[in-house]
Scaffold this motif. Structure first.
Motif, PDB file in Angstrom:
ATOM      1  N   GLU A   8       0.823  -1.210   0.000  1.00 20.78           N
ATOM      2  CA  GLU A   8       0.000   0.000   0.000  1.00 20.78           C
ATOM      3  C   GLU A   8       0.858   1.262   0.000  1.00 20.78           C
ATOM      4  O   GLU A   8       0.448   2.317  -0.499  1.00 20.78           O
ATOM      5  CB  GLU A   8      -0.925  -0.010   1.224  1.00 20.78           C
ATOM      6  CG  GLU A   8      -1.940   1.132   1.224  1.00 20.78           C
ATOM      7  CD  GLU A   8      -2.872   1.082   2.411  1.00 20.78           C
ATOM      8  OE1 GLU A   8      -3.356   2.153   2.821  1.00 20.78           O
ATOM      9  OE2 GLU A   8      -3.120  -0.023   2.930  1.00 20.78           O
ATOM     10  N   CYS A   9       2.062   1.148   0.553  1.00 21.12           N
ATOM     11  CA  CYS A   9       2.979   2.300   0.585  1.00 21.12           C
ATOM     12  C   CYS A   9       3.673   2.545  -0.747  1.00 21.12           C
ATOM     13  O   CYS A   9       4.333   3.578  -0.927  1.00 21.12           O
ATOM     14  CB  CYS A   9       4.051   2.089   1.666  1.00 21.12           C
ATOM     15  SG  CYS A   9       3.414   2.106   3.351  1.00 21.12           S
ATOM     16  N   HIS A  10       3.551   1.595  -1.669  1.00 23.20           N
ATOM     17  CA  HIS A  10       4.279   1.705  -2.938  1.00 23.20           C
ATOM     18  C   HIS A  10       3.369   1.435  -4.131  1.00 23.20           C
ATOM     19  O   HIS A  10       3.745   0.737  -5.077  1.00 23.20           O
ATOM     20  CB  HIS A  10       5.463   0.738  -2.955  1.00 23.20           C
ATOM     21  CG  HIS A  10       6.464   0.984  -1.871  1.00 23.20           C
ATOM     22  ND1 HIS A  10       7.213   2.145  -1.804  1.00 23.20           N
ATOM     23  CD2 HIS A  10       6.828   0.249  -0.794  1.00 23.20           C
ATOM     24  CE1 HIS A  10       7.999   2.106  -0.746  1.00 23.20           C
ATOM     25  NE2 HIS A  10       7.787   0.972  -0.114  1.00 23.20           N
ATOM     26  N   GLY A  11       2.176   1.970  -4.072  1.00 26.23           N
ATOM     27  CA  GLY A  11       1.269   1.874  -5.214  1.00 26.23           C
ATOM     28  C   GLY A  11       0.849   0.470  -5.565  1.00 26.23           C
ATOM     29  O   GLY A  11       0.606   0.164  -6.741  1.00 26.23           O
ATOM     30  N   GLY A  12       0.776  -0.401  -4.568  1.00 35.27           N
ATOM     31  CA  GLY A  12       0.347  -1.774  -4.803  1.00 35.27           C
ATOM     32  C   GLY A  12       1.475  -2.754  -5.032  1.00 35.27           C
ATOM     33  O   GLY A  12       1.230  -3.955  -5.188  1.00 35.27           O
ATOM     34  N   GLU A  70       4.149   6.372  -0.512  1.00 31.85           N
ATOM     35  CA  GLU A  70       2.986   7.194  -0.829  1.00 31.85           C
ATOM     36  C   GLU A  70       1.745   6.539  -0.232  1.00 31.85           C
ATOM     37  O   GLU A  70       1.786   5.399   0.230  1.00 31.85           O
ATOM     38  CB  GLU A  70       2.826   7.322  -2.347  1.00 31.85           C
ATOM     39  CG  GLU A  70       2.641   5.987  -3.051  1.00 31.85           C
ATOM     40  CD  GLU A  70       2.519   6.126  -4.562  1.00 31.85           C
ATOM     41  OE1 GLU A  70       2.270   7.254  -5.030  1.00 31.85           O
ATOM     42  OE2 GLU A  70       2.656   5.106  -5.262  1.00 31.85           O
ATOM     43  N   GLY A  71       0.647   7.260  -0.197  1.00 29.78           N
ATOM     44  CA  GLY A  71      -0.590   6.693   0.321  1.00 29.78           C
ATOM     45  C   GLY A  71      -0.808   7.010   1.797  1.00 29.78           C
ATOM     46  O   GLY A  71      -0.010   7.677   2.454  1.00 29.78           O
ATOM     47  N   ILE A 112      -0.840   5.174   4.666  1.00 28.94           N
ATOM     48  CA  ILE A 112       0.086   4.693   5.701  1.00 28.94           C
ATOM     49  C   ILE A 112       1.365   5.512   5.703  1.00 28.94           C
ATOM     50  O   ILE A 112       1.865   5.926   6.760  1.00 28.94           O
ATOM     51  CB  ILE A 112       0.395   3.199   5.500  1.00 28.94           C
ATOM     52  CG1 ILE A 112      -0.862   2.362   5.734  1.00 28.94           C
ATOM     53  CG2 ILE A 112       1.516   2.736   6.441  1.00 28.94           C
ATOM     54  CD1 ILE A 112      -0.699   0.895   5.450  1.00 28.94           C
ATOM     55  N   SER A 113       1.916   5.771   4.540  1.00 28.95           N
ATOM     56  CA  SER A 113       3.140   6.580   4.447  1.00 28.95           C
ATOM     57  C   SER A 113       2.913   7.981   4.992  1.00 28.95           C
ATOM     58  O   SER A 113       3.795   8.559   5.655  1.00 28.95           O
ATOM     59  CB  SER A 113       3.613   6.654   2.995  1.00 28.95           C
ATOM     60  OG  SER A 113       4.014   5.391   2.526  1.00 28.95           O
ATOM     61  N   GLU A 114       1.742   8.547   4.729  1.00 27.42           N
ATOM     62  CA  GLU A 114       1.429   9.875   5.228  1.00 27.42           C
ATOM     63  C   GLU A 114       1.320   9.874   6.750  1.00 27.42           C
ATOM     64  O   GLU A 114       1.772  10.814   7.422  1.00 27.42           O
ATOM     65  CB  GLU A 114       0.117  10.369   4.605  1.00 27.42           C
ATOM     66  CG  GLU A 114      -0.151  11.845   4.801  1.00 27.42           C
ATOM     67  CD  GLU A 114       0.839  12.752   4.079  1.00 27.42           C
ATOM     68  OE1 GLU A 114       0.971  13.923   4.496  1.00 27.42           O
ATOM     69  OE2 GLU A 114       1.482  12.288   3.107  1.00 27.42           O
ATOM     70  N   GLN A 115       0.746   8.809   7.297  1.00 29.69           N
ATOM     71  CA  GLN A 115       0.649   8.693   8.753  1.00 29.69           C
ATOM     72  C   GLN A 115       2.047   8.613   9.380  1.00 29.69           C
ATOM     73  O   GLN A 115       2.315   9.240  10.414  1.00 29.69           O
ATOM     74  CB  GLN A 115      -0.162   7.456   9.124  1.00 29.69           C
ATOM     75  CG  GLN A 115      -1.647   7.570   8.831  1.00 29.69           C
ATOM     76  CD  GLN A 115      -2.399   6.272   9.066  1.00 29.69           C
ATOM     77  OE1 GLN A 115      -1.789   5.191   9.163  1.00 29.69           O
ATOM     78  NE2 GLN A 115      -3.717   6.347   9.155  1.00 29.69           N
ATOM     79  N   VAL A 116       2.921   7.839   8.755  1.00 27.65           N
ATOM     80  CA  VAL A 116       4.303   7.730   9.246  1.00 27.65           C
ATOM     81  C   VAL A 116       4.990   9.086   9.197  1.00 27.65           C
ATOM     82  O   VAL A 116       5.644   9.517  10.158  1.00 27.65           O
ATOM     83  CB  VAL A 116       5.087   6.686   8.427  1.00 27.65           C
ATOM     84  CG1 VAL A 116       6.578   6.773   8.730  1.00 27.65           C
ATOM     85  CG2 VAL A 116       4.575   5.284   8.716  1.00 27.65           C
ATOM     86  N   LYS A 117       4.851   9.767   8.074  1.00 30.59           N
ATOM     87  CA  LYS A 117       5.466  11.084   7.900  1.00 30.59           C
ATOM     88  C   LYS A 117       4.986  12.059   8.975  1.00 30.59           C
ATOM     89  O   LYS A 117       5.786  12.776   9.601  1.00 30.59           O
ATOM     90  CB  LYS A 117       5.131  11.622   6.512  1.00 30.59           C
ATOM     91  CG  LYS A 117       5.632  13.032   6.256  1.00 30.59           C
ATOM     92  CD  LYS A 117       5.166  13.517   4.882  1.00 30.59           C
ATOM     93  CE  LYS A 117       5.557  14.982   4.665  1.00 30.59           C
ATOM     94  NZ  LYS A 117       5.073  15.469   3.335  1.00 30.59           N
ATOM     95  N   ASN A 118       3.676  12.091   9.203  1.00 31.05           N
ATOM     96  CA  ASN A 118       3.114  13.024  10.179  1.00 31.05           C
ATOM     97  C   ASN A 118       3.531  12.675  11.602  1.00 31.05           C
ATOM     98  O   ASN A 118       3.810  13.560  12.422  1.00 31.05           O
ATOM     99  CB  ASN A 118       1.594  13.044  10.062  1.00 31.05           C
ATOM    100  CG  ASN A 118       1.114  13.644   8.749  1.00 31.05           C
ATOM    101  OD1 ASN A 118       1.841  14.414   8.111  1.00 31.05           O
ATOM    102  ND2 ASN A 118      -0.097  13.308   8.332  1.00 31.05           N
ATOM    103  N   THR A 119       3.558  11.375  11.900  1.00 27.93           N
ATOM    104  CA  THR A 119       3.963  10.946  13.242  1.00 27.93           C
ATOM    105  C   THR A 119       5.415  11.303  13.509  1.00 27.93           C
ATOM    106  O   THR A 119       5.771  11.761  14.601  1.00 27.93           O
ATOM    107  CB  THR A 119       3.750   9.426  13.415  1.00 27.93           C
ATOM    108  OG1 THR A 119       2.389   9.093  13.123  1.00 27.93           O
ATOM    109  CG2 THR A 119       4.078   8.996  14.841  1.00 27.93           C
ATOM    110  N   MET A 120       6.275  11.107  12.510  1.00 31.46           N
ATOM    111  CA  MET A 120       7.683  11.463  12.671  1.00 31.46           C
ATOM    112  C   MET A 120       7.839  12.972  12.853  1.00 31.46           C
ATOM    113  O   MET A 120       8.652  13.425  13.678  1.00 31.46           O
ATOM    114  CB  MET A 120       8.490  10.982  11.465  1.00 31.46           C
ATOM    115  CG  MET A 120       9.983  11.255  11.555  1.00 31.46           C
ATOM    116  SD  MET A 120      10.796  10.443  12.955  1.00 31.46           S
ATOM    117  CE  MET A 120      10.847   8.724  12.364  1.00 31.46           C
ATOM    118  N   ALA A 121       7.069  13.752  12.118  1.00 30.47           N
ATOM    119  CA  ALA A 121       7.137  15.208  12.252  1.00 30.47           C
ATOM    120  C   ALA A 121       6.726  15.649  13.653  1.00 30.47           C
ATOM    121  O   ALA A 121       7.367  16.531  14.261  1.00 30.47           O
ATOM    122  CB  ALA A 121       6.247  15.872  11.204  1.00 30.47           C
ATOM    123  N   ILE A 122       5.684  15.037  14.188  1.00 29.24           N
ATOM    124  CA  ILE A 122       5.232  15.350  15.552  1.00 29.24           C
ATOM    125  C   ILE A 122       6.319  14.971  16.561  1.00 29.24           C
ATOM    126  O   ILE A 122       6.623  15.733  17.487  1.00 29.24           O
ATOM    127  CB  ILE A 122       3.921  14.601  15.863  1.00 29.24           C
ATOM    128  CG1 ILE A 122       2.777  15.168  15.017  1.00 29.24           C
ATOM    129  CG2 ILE A 122       3.582  14.691  17.357  1.00 29.24           C
ATOM    130  CD1 ILE A 122       1.510  14.350  15.081  1.00 29.24           C
TER     131      ILE A 122
END
Length: 356
Positions: free
Chosen positions: A295-299, A313-314, A316-326
């Motif tokens: 899911e993180c790599h377009g299937g 991308e997608g 899950i990747s966005e959640q990881v990115k946001n969590t790391m930023a926080i």
């Protein structure tokens, strides 16, 4: 865990070398004979093989890996991290990316000499050289051969900007050199810590230093004013992705200057190796983890597109990115690693620079 799990290794099988598909046939007659006779065909030992390269410092053309030049005293890596992107490079040496990568370790005893020749060559401008751009420069064999230490002695002699990536606490053996380099601002260290769980570490990275030892490395380097970045690489959904906040908090408390991350991508033969490992070690979670990686790599389990492949991308990747930023905003606010200083090297190489 599967009954045929190979203890002490990451990869659980050998895989064919893609370059040999049309020109070599691998026969298992000997292994079959041993099995029929009740003998042990595979003793799971590590082989050490000296190679004699003509060059040692490699230019890195990939624009998204954060380094311009790398140097690797060893090819293959006994640490056995099952996700390691470098496994595929072992095929260029005629080996497989699976167990071969962990059990056939090539070493370059002439690396320090080649290194000095390179950095003192006429056109060299003092670009930072990263040790372990491919495989760990502090893997177990380094304890005996000390190739990395000798290379660091060369870098200190010439006051040359140096980076290190490792997940082995053996780096503390060379604290004396690192402290001298830190005084000149010519060293930064990246410590790979993918989890705070020893159980996870043993499965993912069977022959690496313990989490406790790696955390100690962060603490000791920080205490000695050696810039240290922790790499949570890779983040694997449903395996270690939930540890971002506690891991960043812990390493920040120990003095880390920064934390970086990548999303796991199973390039080349690593997809087959990782899937085999997952079904043997964590069968109850294997499907979910593999689906979330895809899911993180377009299937797909891999993405080779520069700029996207490391972060994915997608959702899950966005959640990881946001969590790391926080996590970084909360625990590492205003922390950074200063650029390394090239002036010492340039003046030493060309004393006339002092006139300008």
């Amino acid at each position: 865990m599967s009954a045929d799990f190979l203890k002490g290794r990451g990869a659980q099988k050998n895989v064919h070398n893609r370059f040999f598909e049309n020109s070599h046939e691998v026969l298992d007659e000997y292994l079959n004979f041993c099995e029929a006779e009740g003998e042990e065909a595979d003793k799971n030992k590590t082989n050490y093989i000296e190679v004699f390269p003509k060059t040692f410092v490699n230019k890195v053309d990939s624009p998204d890996v954060g380094m311009g030049f790398s140097a690797n005293p060893y090819q293959g890596c006994e640490h056995g991290c099952v996700y390691c992107y470098a496994r595929n490079s072992h095929e260029y040496w005629g080996y497989g990316a699976g167990l071969d990568f962990e059990r056939n370790i090539l070493f370059k005893r002439n690396a320090p000499q080649l290194l000095e020749e390179k950095i003192t060559s006429k056109n060299w401008q003092g670009n930072t050289v990263i040790f372990s751009g491919n495989t760990d420069c502090y893997q177990p064999l380094e304890r005996k051969l000390e190739i990395t230490r000798k290379c660091l002695e060369v870098m200190l002699k010439w006051k040359h900007p140096t980076g290190i990536i490792t997940k082995n606490s053996l780096i503390l053996r060379d604290l004396d050199i690192l402290k001298e380099m830190a005084k000149l601002n010519i060293i930064s260290v990246n410590i790979s810590i993918t989890s705070l769980s020893e159980d996870t570490r043993r499965l993912l990275e069977p022959r690496t230093a313990s989490i406790k030892q790696r955390l100690k490395v962060v603490e000791v380097l920080s205490e000695n004013n050696i810039p240290v970045r922790v790499m949570m690489a890779p983040i694997i959904p449903s395996l270690n992705s939930h540890e971002i906040l506690p891991l960043v908090k812990k390493v920040a408390e120990l003095g880390a200057n920064d934390v970086g991350y990548t999303i796991v991508r199973l390039n080349g033969q690593i997809a087959e190796i990782f899937k085999d490992w997952a079904y043997k070690t964590i069968p109850d979670r294997a499907e979910r983890i593999l689906n979330q990686i895809a899911e993180c790599h377009g299937g797909n389990l891999n993405d080779s597109n520069w700029g996207r492949r490391m972060k994915g991308e997608g959702t899950i990747s966005e959640q990881v990115k946001n969590t790391m930023a926080i996590a970084k905003k909360r625990y590492l606010k205003d922390m950074r690693i200063e650029p390394l200083d090239t002036s010492h090297f340039l003046q030493l190489k060309n004393p006339q620079m002092k006139l300008f």
